[in-house]
Write a protein that holds these residues in place. Structure first.
Motif, PDB file in Angstrom:
ATOM      1  N   ASP A   1       4.684 -30.520  12.906  1.00 57.34           N
ATOM      2  CA  ASP A   1       3.514 -29.671  12.714  1.00 57.34           C
ATOM      3  C   ASP A   1       2.267 -30.553  12.567  1.00 57.34           C
ATOM      4  O   ASP A   1       2.268 -31.710  12.995  1.00 57.34           O
TER       5      ASP A   1
ATOM      6  N   ASN B   1       6.684 -31.739   7.746  1.00 52.81           N
ATOM      7  CA  ASN B   1       6.301 -30.350   8.038  1.00 52.81           C
ATOM      8  C   ASN B   1       5.794 -29.612   6.794  1.00 52.81           C
ATOM      9  O   ASN B   1       6.278 -28.538   6.446  1.00 52.81           O
TER      10      ASN B   1
ATOM     11  N   GLU C   1       2.356 -28.869   6.418  1.00 55.73           N
ATOM     12  CA  GLU C   1       0.943 -28.665   6.743  1.00 55.73           C
ATOM     13  C   GLU C   1       0.278 -27.646   5.816  1.00 55.73           C
ATOM     14  O   GLU C   1      -0.924 -27.713   5.569  1.00 55.73           O
TER      15      GLU C   1
END
Length: 341
Positions: A44, A11, A13
């Motif tokens: 994500d 996660n 991103e």
């Protein structure tokens, strides 16, 4: 191939493309290094961003692996099994490197046949990053390095906890049978680096500010989520136990060094100190802390030793906080009081 860069990804991103771009500014030809990204079950767009980045730029030296969520240690170990570089670098997806840093560091490693090379890092808040220099600060004297064995290096310099502070020779790591402990959720780097250092005879250090540690909000270190904080604190307890095992193993060696033992014990006490501070900061359950302290006492890690080698404790904190921390009854009463507010 000169270098394998292993990145656990979960996660991130917001940061991963920035991270990748900096790796292609390291002065290395694309066929001399590989980037192994292990996506640890991200929810994500992290995985897609890496895949699209590789396709868009036709970068064939990016290996993208996907696994179920198992934690960063498992991701790093997974990446290690895929690596083919002469040297390894364990990098974090939300951090950066100064331009041309890895080219310089790899050359130093190869020239001197090192197992481990330590370099410097600078800490910067994310919002201030645009004012931060992206070049390496070094001079030619930095290339005149000394090589140490574990005892002499740790005695002189100690060692830093974080895996991203080092380049490590892959064959040395494989032959030493050292991996990241996958059942840890805190201080896993400390146990890994301690294990790596204690077995090496070819260690060096350069004063090159290669790494940029970016302070990111809502990491496991800064989160206020009670469940994640308990997980982190239990990880700290596990770290104390693992350091105890390393101390026991090192103590059995014929060439042990008392200074090294003191520094290992000091590392253990630093973790305990940080554990207590975190317990108060995030208002851990009183009974939970009591149980933890009882366990730490059996390992001779609590009360915290004031003179346990180079502990890093500031003298003022020693004088003010340690007597309170080392008095279990007062400590638990204090925690009980602040939990009411």
């Amino acid at each position: 191939m000169k270098l394998s860069i292993i990145i656990p990804l979960y996660n991130k991103e917001k940061y991963i493309e920035r991270c990748l771009k900096c790796l292609y500014k390291q002065g290395l030809e694309n066929d001399t290094f590989e980037i192994i990204i292990v996506d640890d079950g991200s929810t994500d767009a992290s995985f897609s961003i890496v895949r699209n980045f590789a396709i868009q730029h036709s970068f064939s030296n990016i290996k993208l692996i996907k696994q179920d969520n198992q934690g960063p240690s498992a991701a790093r170990n997974n990446g290690l099994t895929q690596a083919i570089g002469e040297y390894l670098y364990f990098f974090d997806a939300d951090d950066l490197l100064a331009n041309n840093a890895l080219n310089i560091l790899v050359r130093l490693c190869q020239k001197n046949g090192l197992d481990i090379l330590e370099f410097d890092s600078k800490e910067i808040e994310e919002e201030k990053l645009f004012n931060f220099p992206d070049s390496v600060d070094y001079n030619q004297n930095d290339f005149n390095i000394s090589i140490y064995n574990a005892n002499s290096f740790i005695t002189k310099y100690n060692f830093r906890n974080q895996a991203w502070r080092y380049l490590i020779k892959r064959n040395y790591l494989l032959e030493s049978n050292i991996t990241f402990l996958e059942d840890m959720r805190a201080y896993e780097d400390l146990i890994f680096t301690a294990s790596v250092f204690l077995q090496s005879n070819k260690i060096s250090k350069v004063n090159i500010d290669a790494h940029r540690y970016i302070k990111v909000a809502n990491s496991i270190v800064t989160t206020k989520n009670p469940k994640k904080n308990l997980e982190f604190i239990l990880g700290m307890v596990k770290a104390v136990e693992e350091i105890d095992l390393l101390i026991e193993k090192y103590s059995a060696l014929s060439e042990k060094n008392q200074s090294v033992l003191q520094k290992l014990k000091a590392k253990q006490h630093v973790v305990v100190y940080a554990l207590v501070v975190r317990a108060f900061k995030y208002r851990l359950e009183v009974n939970t802390l009591s149980t933890i302290l009882n366990k730490l006492k059996t390992l001779n890690a609590y009360p915290v030793g004031i003179k346990s080698g180079n502990s890093g404790f500031k003298s003022v904190l020693n004088a003010v906080l340690l007597p309170f921390i080392n008095n279990k009854a007062s400590l638990l009463l204090g925690l009980q009081i602040i939990r009411k507010f």
